[in-house]
Motif scaffolding. Sequence first.
Motif, mmCIF file in Angstrom:
data_model
loop_
_atom_site.group_PDB
_atom_site.id
_atom_site.type_symbol
_atom_site.label_atom_id
_atom_site.label_comp_id
_atom_site.label_asym_id
_atom_site.label_seq_id
_atom_site.Cartn_x
_atom_site.Cartn_y
_atom_site.Cartn_z
ATOM 1 N N TRP A 18 51.321 69.719 43.860
ATOM 2 C CA TRP A 18 51.595 68.795 45.039
ATOM 3 C C TRP A 18 53.225 68.711 44.795
ATOM 4 O O TRP A 18 53.627 68.649 46.034
ATOM 5 N N TRP A 39 41.058 66.642 38.293
ATOM 6 C CA TRP A 39 41.249 67.681 37.505
ATOM 7 C C TRP A 39 39.356 67.590 37.178
ATOM 8 O O TRP A 39 38.716 68.630 36.488
ATOM 9 N N LEU A 80 44.754 62.310 40.466
ATOM 10 C CA LEU A 80 44.981 63.657 39.862
ATOM 11 C C LEU A 80 43.792 63.826 38.194
ATOM 12 O O LEU A 80 43.577 64.643 38.409
ATOM 13 N N TRP A 111 48.134 69.679 39.177
ATOM 14 C CA TRP A 111 49.005 68.750 39.141
ATOM 15 C C TRP A 111 50.418 69.665 39.839
ATOM 16 O O TRP A 111 50.805 68.818 40.415
#
Length: 219
Positions: free
Chosen positions: A108, A83, A79, A105
Amino acid sequence: MHPIRLSGRLTAWSLLLAGLAWTARAVWETRLAMAGEPASGPPDQGDGVHRPLNALENSYHFVTSLGGGAAFLCAVLFLLWLWRVRDNARTLSGQTPKYAGIWVWLGWIVPVVNLWFPRGIVADAFRTTAPGRKLPVAVNLWWGLWLIGMLSGVGLVYNDSTDEIIARAYTEVWPLLLSDAAVVGAAVAGAFAVRAVTAAQVERISAGSMTARLVEAGA
């Protein structure tokens, strides 16, 4: 601009670690199937009754716990990497990302959109970083195998307890092993996908730095 080389390496290695953890699960599930269910029956005997676990069943609990830790580490690193590549792609291209940052975020876990948003974010980051270049095959392979592992009901997302998974291994191990294979394949393909996207951004950032230095030298 976020440094991306180290993040990409850590994420790729964490994916391979998660794949190794799921390989270990498959090995233990095979051992359970070969050992056969004890005469005392499955660990969870219903109505809140659980018999004492034998040594092999205890070791499977340990393996799955290690796998859960590896999966958590992988999720965090992935993650953070996602990002960064999304943000870098915006800076490098000057284009607004196709997907809002919150989907890095929530993409998922929100039903339905979690079937394509994460892959879309990776693909968008690559295409805006390296316009005109073909999306790496590893991206689609990673996502296809991820969906199989997620939707199979016995892989990444399942409601059964570890003791219930043990019971499945005793009675019908093949669905477990096929799901494990999909997860391991997704992890390996994911590592290649991360490396490819990271390499494209490192190349673009290096080219931009070189151009800036040449401009400064000419000035």
